[in-house]
Scaffold this motif. Structure first.
Motif, PDB file in Angstrom:
ATOM      1  N   GLU A 111       0.811  -1.209   0.000  1.00  0.00           N
ATOM      2  CA  GLU A 111       0.000   0.000   0.000  1.00  0.00           C
ATOM      3  C   GLU A 111       0.850   1.267   0.000  1.00  0.00           C
ATOM      4  O   GLU A 111       0.451   2.284  -0.519  1.00  0.00           O
ATOM      5  CB  GLU A 111      -0.940  -0.006   1.212  1.00  0.00           C
ATOM      6  CG  GLU A 111      -2.092  -0.981   1.088  1.00  0.00           C
ATOM      7  CD  GLU A 111      -2.999  -0.670  -0.100  1.00  0.00           C
ATOM      8  OE1 GLU A 111      -3.210   0.524  -0.396  1.00  0.00           O
ATOM      9  OE2 GLU A 111      -3.459  -1.624  -0.737  1.00  0.00           O
ATOM     10  N   GLU A 112       2.046   1.220   0.648  1.00  0.00           N
ATOM     11  CA  GLU A 112       2.865   2.412   0.763  1.00  0.00           C
ATOM     12  C   GLU A 112       4.001   2.436  -0.271  1.00  0.00           C
ATOM     13  O   GLU A 112       4.872   3.294  -0.199  1.00  0.00           O
ATOM     14  CB  GLU A 112       3.470   2.484   2.181  1.00  0.00           C
ATOM     15  CG  GLU A 112       2.433   2.516   3.292  1.00  0.00           C
ATOM     16  CD  GLU A 112       1.493   3.721   3.152  1.00  0.00           C
ATOM     17  OE1 GLU A 112       1.976   4.802   2.749  1.00  0.00           O
ATOM     18  OE2 GLU A 112       0.296   3.577   3.447  1.00  0.00           O
ATOM     19  N   ALA A 113       4.013   1.494  -1.201  1.00  0.00           N
ATOM     20  CA  ALA A 113       5.113   1.431  -2.161  1.00  0.00           C
ATOM     21  C   ALA A 113       5.181   2.696  -2.999  1.00  0.00           C
ATOM     22  O   ALA A 113       4.169   3.152  -3.535  1.00  0.00           O
ATOM     23  CB  ALA A 113       4.949   0.212  -3.061  1.00  0.00           C
ATOM     24  N   PRO A 114       6.375   3.300  -3.147  1.00  0.00           N
ATOM     25  CA  PRO A 114       6.486   4.527  -3.947  1.00  0.00           C
ATOM     26  C   PRO A 114       6.132   4.315  -5.410  1.00  0.00           C
ATOM     27  O   PRO A 114       5.669   5.233  -6.069  1.00  0.00           O
ATOM     28  CB  PRO A 114       7.961   4.919  -3.779  1.00  0.00           C
ATOM     29  CG  PRO A 114       8.647   3.680  -3.312  1.00  0.00           C
ATOM     30  CD  PRO A 114       7.661   2.910  -2.531  1.00  0.00           C
ATOM     31  N   ILE A 115       6.354   3.106  -5.938  1.00  0.00           N
ATOM     32  CA  ILE A 115       6.010   2.848  -7.333  1.00  0.00           C
ATOM     33  C   ILE A 115       4.498   3.000  -7.543  1.00  0.00           C
ATOM     34  O   ILE A 115       4.046   3.460  -8.587  1.00  0.00           O
ATOM     35  CB  ILE A 115       6.473   1.435  -7.758  1.00  0.00           C
ATOM     36  CG1 ILE A 115       7.988   1.419  -7.945  1.00  0.00           C
ATOM     37  CG2 ILE A 115       5.790   1.000  -9.050  1.00  0.00           C
ATOM     38  CD1 ILE A 115       8.485   2.292  -9.087  1.00  0.00           C
ATOM     39  N   ILE A 116       3.707   2.634  -6.531  1.00  0.00           N
ATOM     40  CA  ILE A 116       2.252   2.790  -6.643  1.00  0.00           C
ATOM     41  C   ILE A 116       1.907   4.267  -6.822  1.00  0.00           C
ATOM     42  O   ILE A 116       1.124   4.638  -7.701  1.00  0.00           O
ATOM     43  CB  ILE A 116       1.533   2.217  -5.405  1.00  0.00           C
ATOM     44  CG1 ILE A 116       1.656   0.699  -5.392  1.00  0.00           C
ATOM     45  CG2 ILE A 116       0.070   2.633  -5.377  1.00  0.00           C
ATOM     46  CD1 ILE A 116       0.983   0.039  -4.208  1.00  0.00           C
ATOM     47  N   SER A 117       2.496   5.118  -6.008  1.00  0.00           N
ATOM     48  CA  SER A 117       2.245   6.558  -6.120  1.00  0.00           C
ATOM     49  C   SER A 117       2.708   7.094  -7.465  1.00  0.00           C
ATOM     50  O   SER A 117       2.059   7.947  -8.065  1.00  0.00           O
ATOM     51  CB  SER A 117       2.943   7.305  -4.976  1.00  0.00           C
ATOM     52  OG  SER A 117       2.405   6.928  -3.735  1.00  0.00           O
TER      53      SER A 117
END
Length: 572
Positions: free
Chosen positions: A185-191
């Motif tokens: 949920e906190e992965a930078p790639i997701i953002s």
């Protein structure tokens, strides 16, 4: 001169300006100042709420007094990548937002362009020179919420992404590690991927291209109004993580990198559902991806909003109301054929009619219409689907594309047995579609008996309404107009100079140009006698067909587009 150091202009300063310009009475001033003391609300907000002045009237008057330009942020699409150049804390404290960038200069919309502390802080801390414009404070707050509320502290995202590039390189072959990297949920790639999609939707891009070209960067490009634009360069080492995240979102196999894959993503942006069609492709420089953005709001249009001119619209409207026959929409990929067909189905859709479609893929879900996804691997081809439709008692059928003889034969059979059939062909113009059907093996007499009309189309970019200006008629354009018997003396030409609203391109949005060939008795006779495409075109023009280029020239004369755009898509 009175001002505030951080937030908006003082109430006394604003009221003095409005009084001096005769825009507000003494009675109104006394009333709003009293309300401000009682409620503590901003004076600008009170003036708008009481409908004493419209927002733009008030802000334009204020901008003239200060000596800056007024920008209504509702008229421009904020670019998240530019907005986050100023940290959120600083932007909110000074109530400002970056809207454009040129080298080391930022164009910043400010609630108070007289705030010298903001100029100094941005110059010292960030190294940018400022060009200030005035905007309404509430609009600035709303724009900041839209960006910082979604990007999840962009500065921290960038830091995390940069710090993890070495890890990605080392763990390139460890699928479990890679999956964890891109699924948390906190992965930078997701953002990062979320930002790509958010920005593409906000800028009304039709496609996102994520590609490696052999250099040291991963290039992200958006196709906006039919033209590709570079929007983001990322470390090339992030390719695997970014592509893997996209595969996870579209339920594809992240371990399969040797073969192309197709998938689908559904996201919610601004309260509306957006479907995204995903295609990955292995190249010599590494795997790339293209994301096609399918926004349902693009099909909820009237025919005249698509670009049908007043001489073509009644003919096409009459055509789609016929009880049976084949209507073909032709043009290259990306020419707006699907939009035209879906808009047509929306118009025809009613409880009295049963409408069925077979598509590959089903791009938009339409309420009240039976839609089928073609699956050739299990035998559900366009032809097989159409055959099944005939046993379902439909009134109107749509087949995504006539690609082969079998599909064409079933479509002809359906039209001859009392059904209205809509479909597409990939041909350059309307007359060529008849020759294409003949080449597929369809007898000319069957074509003349079943096809009732063919419409060819292209998309041209609209002139930006914010920076449109009048230009002189060139001799080359005058000659082209004379070829189509248009009086160049009565024409006022326009072009876009380029502004922040259109991102300096001079164009904003697109509109279609059309070529409609109605099957008249004369044309039917020619088709039955195995006529050539050239002779068929010549006859269709005599029978009243408006050519693509001709329709484009009409839109030039109406101030909608430019000659460069028309020649780009319809040079013949």
């Amino acid at each position: 001169m009175q001002r505030t150091a951080e937030k908006g202009i003082t109430g006394e300063f604003l009221s003095d300006i409005l009084r001096k310009k005769g825009l507000i009475s003494e009675k109104d001033i006394d009333r709003i100042i009293k309300m401000q003391k009682d409620s503590g609300k901003d004076l600008q907000k009170i003036i708008i709420e009481l409908n004493i002045l419209k927002k733009d009237e008030m802000m334009i008057a204020l901008a003239e007094e200060i000596g800056v330009k007024y920008v209504n942020l509702s008229d421009i699409d904020s670019d998240p990548v530019i907005v986050v150049l100023i940290p959120e804390e600083m932007a909110r404290r000074h109530q400002l937002i970056a809207i454009d960038k040129s080298e080391n200069k930022l164009t910043v919309a400010m609630a108070n362009p007289l705030d010298v502390f903001a100029y100094d802080e941005i110059k010292i801390r960030l190294g940018y020179n400022l060009e200030a414009v005035l905007s309404y404070g509430e609009d600035i707050n709303k724009a900041l919420d839209e960006v910082f509320g979604v990007t999840d502290e962009w500065d921290q995202v960038i830091d995390k992404v940069e710090n993890m590039t070495v890890t990605v390189l080392k763990e390139e072959e460890k699928e479990a590690e890679l999956s964890a990297l891109t699924a948390g949920e906190e992965a930078p790639i997701i953002s990062l991927v979320n930002l790509m999609i958010l920005r593409a939707v906000k800028e009304k891009a039709s496609d996102i291209h994520i590609e490696s070209f052999g250099d040291e960067t991963l290039q992200v490009r958006y196709r906006i109004d039919g033209i590709l634009h570079d929007v983001m360069s990322l470390p090339r080492q992030l390719r695997l993580a970014v592509i893997s995240r996209i595969k996870i979102m579209s339920d594809l196999d992240i371990a399969e990198r040797r073969l192309p894959q197709d998938g689908r993503i559904q996201v919610n942006v601004g309260g509306r559902t957006i479907n995204i069609r995903v295609s990955t492709l292995p190249t010599v420089n590494g795997e790339g991806a293209v994301l096609r953005i399918l926004d349902p709001t693009s099909i909820l249009l009237e025919l005249n909003a698509l670009g049908f001119s007043q001489d073509i619209l009644p003919k096409f409207t009459s055509l789609i109301k016929k009880p049976n026959g084949i209507i073909l929409v032709t043009g290259p990929t990306g020419s707006g054929k699907s939009t035209t067909l879906y808009t047509t189905l929306n118009i025809l859709n009613s409880t009295e009619k049963k409408i069925m479609t077979i598509e590959d893929p089903v791009e938009y879900r339409l309420k009240g219409i039976n839609q089928v996804q073609a699956k050739p691997k299990i035998g559900l081809t366009f032809a097989a689907g159409l055959r099944s439709f005939l046993r379902q008692d439909p009134d109107i059928m749509l087949v995504g594309e006539i690609r082969d003889k079998e599909t064409a034969e079933v479509a002809v059979q359906a039209a001859l047995t009392g059904h209205l059939v809509l479909s597409t062909l990939h041909t350059n113009d309307a007359p060529s579609s008849v020759i294409r059907l003949i080449d597929m093996g369809i007898e000319p007499f069957l074509i003349s008996s079943s096809v009732i009309g063919v419409i060819a189309q292209r998309l041209v970019r609209r002139i930006c309404p914010r920076c449109k200006k009048e230009v002189k008629l060139t001799s080359d354009l005058a000659k082209i107009l004379e070829e189509y018997s248009m009086d160049s003396r009565k024409i006022i030409l326009n072009k876009g100079e380029g502004c922040p609203y259109c991102k300096e391109t001079g164009y904003k949005g697109r509109i279609a140009i059309f070529e409609l060939m109605i099957m008249t008795d004369t044309i039917r006779d020619l088709i039955s006698s195995n006529i050539t495409s050239g002779k068929l075109r010549e006859t269709a023009i005599k029978e009243g067909m408006c050519q693509l280029k001709e329709d484009g020239l009409k839109k030039i004369c109406e101030g909608v587009t430019t000659i460069d755009e028309v020649l780009r898509v319809a040079s013949a």
